[in-house]
Scaffold this active site. Structure first.
Site, short mmCIF file in Angstrom:
data_model
loop_
_atom_site.label_atom_id
_atom_site.label_comp_id
_atom_site.label_asym_id
_atom_site.label_seq_id
_atom_site.Cartn_x
_atom_site.Cartn_y
_atom_site.Cartn_z
N ARG A 167 20.27 55.56 31.67
CA ARG A 167 19.34 55.78 30.74
C ARG A 167 17.89 55.92 31.31
O ARG A 167 17.06 56.44 30.60
CB ARG A 167 19.25 54.60 29.95
CG ARG A 167 20.34 54.86 28.51
CD ARG A 167 20.37 53.78 27.62
NE ARG A 167 20.20 52.22 28.05
CZ ARG A 167 20.04 51.04 27.48
NH1 ARG A 167 19.89 51.23 26.28
NH2 ARG A 167 19.87 50.18 28.13
N GLU A 226 32.10 30.66 47.09
CA GLU A 226 30.81 31.50 47.38
C GLU A 226 29.77 30.47 47.61
O GLU A 226 29.56 29.66 47.08
CB GLU A 226 30.59 32.40 46.38
CG GLU A 226 31.64 33.39 45.93
CD GLU A 226 31.31 34.28 44.85
OE1 GLU A 226 30.47 35.12 44.84
OE2 GLU A 226 31.25 34.17 43.77
N ASP A 244 34.36 35.22 34.86
CA ASP A 244 34.24 35.97 35.94
C ASP A 244 34.98 36.18 36.95
O ASP A 244 35.08 37.04 37.53
CB ASP A 244 32.69 35.44 36.41
CG ASP A 244 32.22 36.39 37.30
OD1 ASP A 244 31.89 37.58 37.21
OD2 ASP A 244 31.60 35.80 38.61
N LYS A 267 41.33 44.40 48.34
CA LYS A 267 41.12 43.96 49.55
C LYS A 267 42.24 44.00 50.37
O LYS A 267 43.31 43.78 50.03
CB LYS A 267 40.60 42.45 49.64
CG LYS A 267 39.24 42.28 48.84
CD LYS A 267 38.99 40.73 48.81
CE LYS A 267 37.38 40.45 47.74
NZ LYS A 267 36.34 40.58 48.40
N HIS A 292 38.82 44.11 41.86
CA HIS A 292 38.32 44.63 43.38
C HIS A 292 38.97 43.68 44.21
O HIS A 292 39.41 44.03 45.29
CB HIS A 292 36.70 44.88 43.58
CG HIS A 292 36.15 43.62 43.81
ND1 HIS A 292 35.94 42.79 43.12
CD2 HIS A 292 36.00 42.90 44.95
CE1 HIS A 292 35.11 41.62 43.53
NE2 HIS A 292 35.39 41.76 44.81
N HIS A 350 40.36 37.60 39.05
CA HIS A 350 40.56 37.68 40.47
C HIS A 350 41.57 36.44 41.12
O HIS A 350 42.74 36.73 41.68
CB HIS A 350 39.08 37.26 41.52
CG HIS A 350 38.25 38.20 41.22
ND1 HIS A 350 38.62 39.78 40.76
CD2 HIS A 350 36.91 38.12 41.11
CE1 HIS A 350 37.36 40.21 40.86
NE2 HIS A 350 36.39 39.48 40.96
N LYS A 397 30.42 28.95 42.64
CA LYS A 397 29.15 29.26 43.41
C LYS A 397 28.42 28.31 43.96
O LYS A 397 28.59 26.99 43.62
CB LYS A 397 28.09 29.77 42.40
CG LYS A 397 28.60 31.03 41.52
CD LYS A 397 28.17 32.50 41.99
CE LYS A 397 28.82 33.73 41.07
NZ LYS A 397 29.33 34.76 41.84
N LYS A 456 35.96 44.99 35.60
CA LYS A 456 36.18 43.66 34.90
C LYS A 456 35.03 42.91 34.54
O LYS A 456 33.72 43.08 35.27
CB LYS A 456 37.17 42.81 35.85
CG LYS A 456 36.39 42.56 37.36
CD LYS A 456 36.29 41.13 37.74
CE LYS A 456 35.21 40.28 37.00
NZ LYS A 456 34.21 39.62 37.87
C1 BG6 Z 1 32.94 39.65 41.12
C2 BG6 Z 1 32.11 38.48 40.43
O1 BG6 Z 1 33.95 40.16 40.40
O2 BG6 Z 1 33.27 39.06 42.48
C3 BG6 Z 1 30.94 37.81 41.43
O3 BG6 Z 1 31.48 39.20 39.14
C4 BG6 Z 1 31.61 37.56 42.59
O4 BG6 Z 1 30.38 36.81 40.64
C5 BG6 Z 1 32.47 38.63 43.32
O5 BG6 Z 1 30.58 37.11 43.36
C6 BG6 Z 1 33.12 38.11 44.72
O6 BG6 Z 1 33.52 39.27 45.40
P1 BG6 Z 1 33.75 39.21 47.01
O7 BG6 Z 1 34.22 40.61 47.08
O8 BG6 Z 1 32.14 39.16 47.33
O9 BG6 Z 1 34.36 37.86 47.28
#
Ligand code: BG6
Length: 493
Positions: free
Chosen positions: A50, A217, A236, A183, A179, A241, A339, A149
């Site tokens: 936008r 993380e 999330d 990996k 994603h 994942h 986190k 996602k």
């Molecule tokens: C994402 C989450 O899907 O994956 C994030 O929304 C997270 O919160 C991230 O930090 C972690 O991905 P990676 O590839 O850095 O392990």
């Protein structure tokens, strides 16, 4: 190095083109595929958002993003400039349908090409964008739509989105990204299990005591508080994942690598997850939220201070899951993610049972059961903990030893970003590493009772100091079963 086979010429339309995901992950990933000769130079990337800006300004911003997010050793200014020349910006409103003429005109120039519509937007825009794609007659037989996602925020909203998108695209054209599945080391779980006879024979309740999946993380919410505070760690990370990792670890061998053969087996795992009942919420789940502490050697504020207000959103989750299948009867899968934990590490720990009877005298050192640690990131690799004879005279004493392989060192090659593989798979039309509708919905179905129980709970998420391994209740969750989290990443781990 494997030979790189170029994909067919394509047009990719990225909605949400000025967002963080596009500039930080998607564009750098496409650049890498371009640099390696996999993305044909005639292909076009149409960035749609936008924001009022020009193609030249967008390219300049993208160039900066490439500089910031690609390792200097992989970055080539001249190639980046050629890549930027493939990018065109078009301003449009995905919801109201205003300003779509530019996109229609661009795509009309190449009607036969593969079209990848990548929706890097909030999930509530998926339906409206798809409706506008259809209204503008942009969906061809060679089109696919890629959805980020999380799909929705609960089962009902996921179904509603799937229905809306499914109204416009066939299921075979819908690519739901997780994603983690892109990996390298996550894909390697299939190679490990199904290309090595030694593991599969041991991969069951007779030999395995329990499995741990940790995705830790160090970062906080990093300017994503608007999204994150509505989602939380369960939506999330766990719904997608961690459950996808669990599927790859627990599934039966698929008959082939056909997309549906693999996804059918993953679906069985999701459907086999024993629901956590209301009275088990306190013993099988823990939610936490970080308070101020120290991360990477620096003091950091708590989650609520970052947000600027109090919140019930969890930044840490630990769960005990069970898969109802003969293979896994009585084998818990402990999951945790958070986190502001002390390390960025994603790994799977397969804890084997102890030997049935020790023939070694007491005092010959403690006999520890075998453990397989699969490191997904960083330092991708595998470690098998064995018992060995302590070398030297004076009797047969035991000592733990490690078979340790670092894939990076063993193969001496660059590990591509997950999005590189997934984007090319979407162009190629290979959905194996994408989630099918029924998988996403089965995952929500298992997660939903936890969401409801937490929403009804009077107590807040348990606090944990930034830089720690989460609330002490997470330790109690596993220690109650006489087990401990694997937290020993040092040399002796
Ligand atoms: C994402 C989450 O899907 O994956 C994030 O929304 C997270 O919160 C991230 O930090 C972690 O991905 P990676 O590839 O850095 O392990």
């Amino acid at each position: 190095m494997a030979q790189i086979i170029p994909v067919q010429i394509f047009d990719a339309v990225v909605f949400g083109a000025t967002g963080d995901l596009t500039l930080r992950k998607l564009m750098p990933s496409l650049y890498s595929r371009f640099r390696d000769g996999q993305m044909p130079r005639e292909s076009r990337i149409i960035a749609a958002a936008r924001t009022e800006t020009t193609t030249d300004d967008y390219r300049a911003r993208m160039m900066q993003g490439l500089h910031d997010h690609i390792a200097a050793s992989d970055f080539d200014e001249a190639i980046a400039a050629q890549f930027c020349a493939c990018v065109h910006y078009t301003m449009l409103d995905g919801v109201t349908g205003e300003g779509w003429e530019g996109l229609v005109k661009l795509l009309a120039a190449e009607p036969e090409r593969i079209r990848v519509f990548y929706l890097a937007t909030a999930p509530d825009l998926y339906g409206p964008i798809c409706r506008n794609l259809a209204a503008n007659h942009l969906v061809t037989a060679a089109s696919r739509v890629v959805l980020e996602k999380p799909i929705g925020h609960d089962l009902a909203s996921a179904r509603a989105i799937n229905d809306e998108v499914g109204h416009i695209f066939e299921e075979s054209q819908i690519y739901r990204i997780d994603h983690f599945l892109g990996k390298e080391t996550v894909q390697n779980l299939m190679a490990l299990r199904f290309a090595n006879a030694i593991f599969e024979r041991l991969w069951n309740a007779d030999v395995i005591d329990h499995v741990q999946i940790t995705v830790a993380e160090t970062v906080g919410v990093e300017g994503r508080a608007g999204y994150y505070d509505k989602a939380g760690a369960l939506r999330d990370m766990v719904q997608n994942h961690l459950l996808q990792l669990l599927c790859l670890l627990a599934m039966e061998p698929p008959v082939s690598l056909d997309p549906d053969a693999v996804r059918d087996e993953k679906l069985k795992v999701l459907r086999g997850l024993r629901p956590i009942s209301a009275h088990e919420i306190a013993t099988h789940t823990v939610r936490g939220q970080y308070v101020h502490g120290v991360s990477d050697g620096k003091p950091v504020p708590g989650y609520a201070s970052e947000l600027g207000h109090a919140s019930q959103t969890e930044t840490f989750v630990a769960l005990k899951a069970e898969v109802q299948a003969w293979r896994w009867a009585g084998v818990p899968f402990y999951l945790r993610t958070g986190k502001r934990l002390p390390q960025k590490v994603s790994e799977v720990v397969v804890q084997f049972r102890a030997v049935p009877l020790s023939i070694f005298p007491p005092g010959a050192s403690e006999l520890e059961a075998n453990k397989l640690v699969i490191r997904l990131q960083p330092d991708e690799g595998m470690l098998l903990k064995l018992m060995s004879k302590d070398p030297g005279p004076g009797g047969l004493r035991l000592r733990p030893a490690r078979l340790d392989i670092s894939f990076q060192k063993a193969f001496n090659t660059r590990y591509p970003e997950a999005y590189e593989r997934l984007l090319m798979d979407a162009v190629r039309g290979n959905p194996t590493l994408f989630m099918r509708r029924d998988e996403v919905e089965a995952a929500w179905q298992w997660i939903e009772p936890i969401i409801h129980a937490w929403a009804d709970a009077t107590e807040a998420p348990r606090p944990y100091a930034a830089g720690s391994w989460g609330p002490t209740a997470a330790i109690a969750l596993i220690e109650r079963d006489g087990r401990t989290w694997h937290e020993d990443w040092g040399e002796e781990g």
